[in-house]
Write an enzyme that holds these catalytic residues in place. Structure first.
Site, PDB file in Angstrom:
ATOM      1  N   CYS A   1      -7.220  -1.545   1.384  1.00 35.13           N
ATOM      2  CA  CYS A   1      -6.173  -1.958   2.303  1.00 35.13           C
ATOM      3  C   CYS A   1      -6.783  -2.225   3.671  1.00 35.13           C
ATOM      4  O   CYS A   1      -7.501  -1.376   4.222  1.00 35.13           O
ATOM      5  CB  CYS A   1      -5.101  -0.874   2.393  1.00 35.13           C
ATOM      6  SG  CYS A   1      -3.814  -1.214   3.635  1.00 35.13           S
TER       7      CYS A   1
ATOM      8  N   CYS B   1      -8.194  -5.882 -10.183  1.00 33.33           N
ATOM      9  CA  CYS B   1      -7.822  -4.784 -11.086  1.00 33.33           C
ATOM     10  C   CYS B   1      -7.478  -3.574 -10.216  1.00 33.33           C
ATOM     11  O   CYS B   1      -8.366  -2.964  -9.609  1.00 33.33           O
ATOM     12  CB  CYS B   1      -8.988  -4.490 -12.027  1.00 33.33           C
ATOM     13  SG  CYS B   1      -8.580  -3.364 -13.359  1.00 33.33           S
TER      14      CYS B   1
ATOM     15  N   CYS C   1       0.305   3.155   3.665  1.00 28.62           N
ATOM     16  CA  CYS C   1       0.753   2.649   4.969  1.00 28.62           C
ATOM     17  C   CYS C   1       1.798   1.549   4.883  1.00 28.62           C
ATOM     18  O   CYS C   1       2.334   1.129   5.911  1.00 28.62           O
ATOM     19  CB  CYS C   1      -0.441   2.152   5.771  1.00 28.62           C
ATOM     20  SG  CYS C   1      -1.219   0.658   5.106  1.00 28.62           S
TER      21      CYS C   1
ATOM     22  N   CYS D   1       0.848  -1.195   0.000  1.00 31.21           N
ATOM     23  CA  CYS D   1       0.000   0.000   0.000  1.00 31.21           C
ATOM     24  C   CYS D   1       0.883   1.244   0.000  1.00 31.21           C
ATOM     25  O   CYS D   1       1.808   1.372   0.814  1.00 31.21           O
ATOM     26  CB  CYS D   1      -0.906  -0.020   1.227  1.00 31.21           C
ATOM     27  SG  CYS D   1      -1.915   1.464   1.414  1.00 31.21           S
TER      28      CYS D   1
END
Length: 226
Positions: A179, A205, A133, A130
């Protein structure tokens, strides 16, 4: 008198295909994808008003064909988390850390333009994390070339959470994924992976700007440094 021929509009045909596909899924009838179809850029059957990606890029007939392939997808038992709620204080921190485009995608549920992400061409072994984070999201071994214009993966790591666990939803409209740690929007999950013969029958995707890539062979920082 001339006979009156009623030709259904494209939107009506699209809806009929969606209904037929949903009926096949609920009835457990397997429908094989048509191999003669050209690979659609973005397989999406029904738009949702709250998602620009859903509203902008649709391909009705191909989506209906692809939706039926979800019957061959491998089961994914982890429970869905629904739409995440992000703490306003965290949003301020991420707004300061991220670029405006990254923030728009991750925390305003935006969609990047297709074929613009450098990660489309990323072929090294490593981990996609991510961008907000650092949570690990996808392994490079599950990445494949879908031709849709967005980085695509056929499986996820534990850091990825989907909005819905309804497989019919995955097939007809797709479902958003985010996330698990920060709640950032990553992209969408579709049950049309059989068109690319993915092992799971799924296609994640993902917006490239929501990701950060770390190759396995990246030089490690000195252990004595903070």
């Amino acid at each position: 008198l001339r006979p009156i021929i009623v030709v259904p509009s494209p939107s009506l045909l699209e809806m009929m295909l969606r209904v037929l596909t949903a009926a096949c899924i609920l009835a457990g009838v397997a429908v094989q994808p048509a191999t003669a179809l050209s690979t659609p850029r973005r397989l999406r059957a029904a738009p949702l008003a709250d998602s620009p990606r859903r509203a902008a890029l649709r391909h009705g007939f191909a989506a209906a064909v692809a939706a039926a392939t979800c019957l061959g997808a491998a089961p994914d038992e982890a429970a869905a988390g629904g739409q995440p709620v992000v703490n306003p204080a965290d949003l301020d921190r991420y707004r300061a850390k991220l670029s405006p485009e990254q923030y728009r995608i991750l925390f305003e549920r935006g969609t990047e333009r297709p074929f613009t992400s450098p990660l489309l061409q990323e072929k090294r072994a490593g981990i996609f994390s991510c961008a907000a984070c650092g949570t690990k999201l996808f392994a490079s071994s599950t990445k494949f070339n879908s031709g849709t214009g967005w980085p695509s993966f056929y499986d996820r790591l534990d850091g990825v959470e989907r909005t819905s666990d309804n497989r019919a939803v995955w097939a007809i409209t797709g479902t958003e994924v985010h996330c698990k740690s920060c709640g950032g929007h990553l992209g969408d999950l579709f049950a049309d992976g059989s068109l690319w013969q993915t092992p799971t029958g799924l296609r994640y995707c993902i917006d490239g700007v929501a990701l950060a890539f770390s190759p396995y062979d990246a030089p490690k920082a000195d252990a004595g440094q903070a």
